[in-house]
Write a protein that holds these residues in place. Structure first.
Motif, PDB file in Angstrom:
ATOM      1  N   CYS A  81      38.770  42.060  23.198  1.00  0.00           N
ATOM      2  CA  CYS A  81      40.004  42.589  24.217  1.00  0.00           C
ATOM      3  C   CYS A  81      39.752  41.995  25.416  1.00  0.00           C
ATOM      4  O   CYS A  81      40.838  42.061  26.329  1.00  0.00           O
ATOM      5  CB  CYS A  81      40.051  44.120  23.839  1.00  0.00           C
ATOM      6  N   THR A  82      38.605  41.849  26.101  1.00  0.00           N
ATOM      7  CA  THR A  82      38.193  41.420  27.333  1.00  0.00           C
ATOM      8  C   THR A  82      38.000  39.681  27.378  1.00  0.00           C
ATOM      9  O   THR A  82      37.698  39.524  28.539  1.00  0.00           O
ATOM     10  CB  THR A  82      36.953  42.111  28.002  1.00  0.00           C
ATOM     11  N   TYR A  83      38.307  39.408  26.563  1.00  0.00           N
ATOM     12  CA  TYR A  83      38.059  37.744  26.367  1.00  0.00           C
ATOM     13  C   TYR A  83      36.792  37.173  26.995  1.00  0.00           C
ATOM     14  O   TYR A  83      36.453  36.071  27.550  1.00  0.00           O
ATOM     15  CB  TYR A  83      39.262  37.366  27.155  1.00  0.00           C
ATOM     16  N   HIS A  84      35.769  38.056  26.680  1.00  0.00           N
ATOM     17  CA  HIS A  84      34.549  37.909  27.112  1.00  0.00           C
ATOM     18  C   HIS A  84      34.093  37.654  28.689  1.00  0.00           C
ATOM     19  O   HIS A  84      33.355  36.726  29.005  1.00  0.00           O
ATOM     20  CB  HIS A  84      33.919  36.419  26.415  1.00  0.00           C
ATOM     21  N   ALA A  85      35.226  38.167  29.474  1.00  0.00           N
ATOM     22  CA  ALA A  85      35.079  38.118  31.002  1.00  0.00           C
ATOM     23  C   ALA A  85      33.777  38.996  31.430  1.00  0.00           C
ATOM     24  O   ALA A  85      33.299  39.732  30.723  1.00  0.00           O
ATOM     25  CB  ALA A  85      36.228  38.877  31.587  1.00  0.00           C
ATOM     26  N   PRO A  86      32.998  38.358  32.258  1.00  0.00           N
ATOM     27  CA  PRO A  86      31.799  38.939  32.724  1.00  0.00           C
ATOM     28  C   PRO A  86      31.607  40.251  33.387  1.00  0.00           C
ATOM     29  O   PRO A  86      31.035  41.045  33.485  1.00  0.00           O
ATOM     30  CB  PRO A  86      31.269  37.667  33.638  1.00  0.00           C
ATOM     31  N   ILE A  87      33.077  40.496  33.807  1.00  0.00           N
ATOM     32  CA  ILE A  87      33.460  41.789  34.806  1.00  0.00           C
ATOM     33  C   ILE A  87      34.412  42.319  34.006  1.00  0.00           C
ATOM     34  O   ILE A  87      35.848  41.641  33.993  1.00  0.00           O
ATOM     35  CB  ILE A  87      33.387  41.406  36.245  1.00  0.00           C
ATOM     36  N   LEU A  88      34.644  43.727  34.031  1.00  0.00           N
ATOM     37  CA  LEU A  88      35.883  44.616  33.754  1.00  0.00           C
ATOM     38  C   LEU A  88      35.958  45.569  34.748  1.00  0.00           C
ATOM     39  O   LEU A  88      34.827  46.411  34.643  1.00  0.00           O
ATOM     40  CB  LEU A  88      35.634  45.240  32.007  1.00  0.00           C
ATOM     41  N   VAL A  89      36.787  45.654  35.421  1.00  0.00           N
ATOM     42  CA  VAL A  89      37.396  46.850  36.243  1.00  0.00           C
ATOM     43  C   VAL A  89      38.357  47.784  35.781  1.00  0.00           C
ATOM     44  O   VAL A  89      39.460  47.287  35.202  1.00  0.00           O
ATOM     45  CB  VAL A  89      37.781  46.282  37.688  1.00  0.00           C
ATOM     46  N   ILE A  90      38.038  48.833  35.341  1.00  0.00           N
ATOM     47  CA  ILE A  90      38.847  49.984  34.861  1.00  0.00           C
ATOM     48  C   ILE A  90      39.276  50.730  36.064  1.00  0.00           C
ATOM     49  O   ILE A  90      38.677  51.352  36.820  1.00  0.00           O
ATOM     50  CB  ILE A  90      37.928  50.930  33.765  1.00  0.00           C
ATOM     51  N   VAL A  91      40.779  50.860  35.994  1.00  0.00           N
ATOM     52  CA  VAL A  91      41.450  51.695  37.112  1.00  0.00           C
ATOM     53  C   VAL A  91      41.828  52.970  36.346  1.00  0.00           C
ATOM     54  O   VAL A  91      42.590  52.942  35.302  1.00  0.00           O
ATOM     55  CB  VAL A  91      42.619  51.055  37.466  1.00  0.00           C
ATOM     56  N   SER A  92      41.481  54.025  36.763  1.00  0.00           N
ATOM     57  CA  SER A  92      41.929  55.481  36.358  1.00  0.00           C
ATOM     58  C   SER A  92      42.020  56.479  37.391  1.00  0.00           C
ATOM     59  O   SER A  92      41.660  56.291  38.538  1.00  0.00           O
ATOM     60  CB  SER A  92      40.797  55.995  35.268  1.00  0.00           C
ATOM     61  N   GLY A  93      42.668  57.546  37.234  1.00  0.00           N
ATOM     62  CA  GLY A  93      42.681  58.666  37.998  1.00  0.00           C
ATOM     63  C   GLY A  93      43.185  59.939  37.119  1.00  0.00           C
ATOM     64  O   GLY A  93      43.298  60.008  35.940  1.00  0.00           O
ATOM     65  N   GLY A 121      39.436  33.772  37.762  1.00  0.00           N
ATOM     66  CA  GLY A 121      40.436  34.275  36.504  1.00  0.00           C
ATOM     67  C   GLY A 121      40.574  35.777  36.463  1.00  0.00           C
ATOM     68  O   GLY A 121      39.445  36.221  36.780  1.00  0.00           O
ATOM     69  N   SER A 122      41.645  36.075  35.954  1.00  0.00           N
ATOM     70  CA  SER A 122      41.907  37.440  35.628  1.00  0.00           C
ATOM     71  C   SER A 122      43.014  37.672  34.762  1.00  0.00           C
ATOM     72  O   SER A 122      43.588  36.922  34.507  1.00  0.00           O
ATOM     73  CB  SER A 122      42.447  38.170  37.125  1.00  0.00           C
ATOM     74  N   CYS A 123      42.742  38.905  34.026  1.00  0.00           N
ATOM     75  CA  CYS A 123      43.684  39.367  32.995  1.00  0.00           C
ATOM     76  C   CYS A 123      43.937  40.934  32.971  1.00  0.00           C
ATOM     77  O   CYS A 123      42.906  41.496  33.013  1.00  0.00           O
ATOM     78  CB  CYS A 123      43.209  38.633  31.725  1.00  0.00           C
TER      79      CYS A 123
END
Length: 179
Positions: A81-93, A121-123
């Motif tokens: 699901c993250t397309y093997h991106a080296p960073i995943l930023v999760i936004v929550s509240g 790049g971003s997705c």
């Protein structure tokens, strides 16, 4: 066209990332752009969790795949699901905050535009919206540090793009000017 509009016009959803991570300075610039987003009544309650630990991203992606099977959502066997991106930023509240999605979406958009301005790049990654309450996914979110009372708005996959893709044409017939 000014620089801001050029960045908006050139941004695209990157789904193929290089292995090397972006610099810490670039990540901080992107995260700070998220902080600059507007929030309802200037509440500023949404939070960002930048996951740079590849094992933790893998664990979350695997938990999401298991959750999809539980929910009978069909995905290819090699789906990541993250397309093997080296960073995943999760936004929550906080789940009880009534403008959570709006504020978090603004944060994500600011991060996407900042990333594009840095040639990163971003997705947008949506999968946690449907899976975050399942036990195996929630366990990984807890390990990341996301509080139990938080709802995930969305995620930003970030990294250097393997291959630049031209942005898709936008449907201009969605604009209506009423005089």
């Amino acid at each position: 066209m000014n620089e801001t509009l050029k960045v908006m016009a050139s941004r695209y959803s990157c789904r193929s990332y290089e292995n090397n991570p972006i610099t810490e300075e670039e990540l901080k610039i992107i995260l700070n752009a998220g902080l600059l987003a507007p929030s309802a009544m200037n509440s500023q309650v949404d939070e960002m969790f930048a996951v740079i630990n590849a094992d933790l991203i893998d664990e979350l992606a695997l938990a999401i795949n298991v959750a999809f099977k539980q929910l009978e959502i069909k995905k290819p066997d090699n789906y990541y699901c993250t397309y093997h991106a080296p960073i995943l930023v999760i936004v929550s509240g906080p789940k009880d905050y009534t403008r959570l999605k709006e504020d978090g979406s603004c944060m994500l958009e600011n991060m996407f535009l900042a990333a594009e301005s840095l040639n990163i790049g971003s997705c947008w990654i949506n999968q946690l919206r449907d899976t975050q309450d399942l036990e195996n996914v929630r366990a990984v979110l807890s390990k990341i540090g996301i509080p139990e009372n938080h709802q995930v708005v969305g995620c930003a996959a970030l990294g250097y793009s393997k291959k630049r893709v031209e942005p898709k044409n936008k449907k201009e017939n969605r604009i209506h000017i009423i005089k």
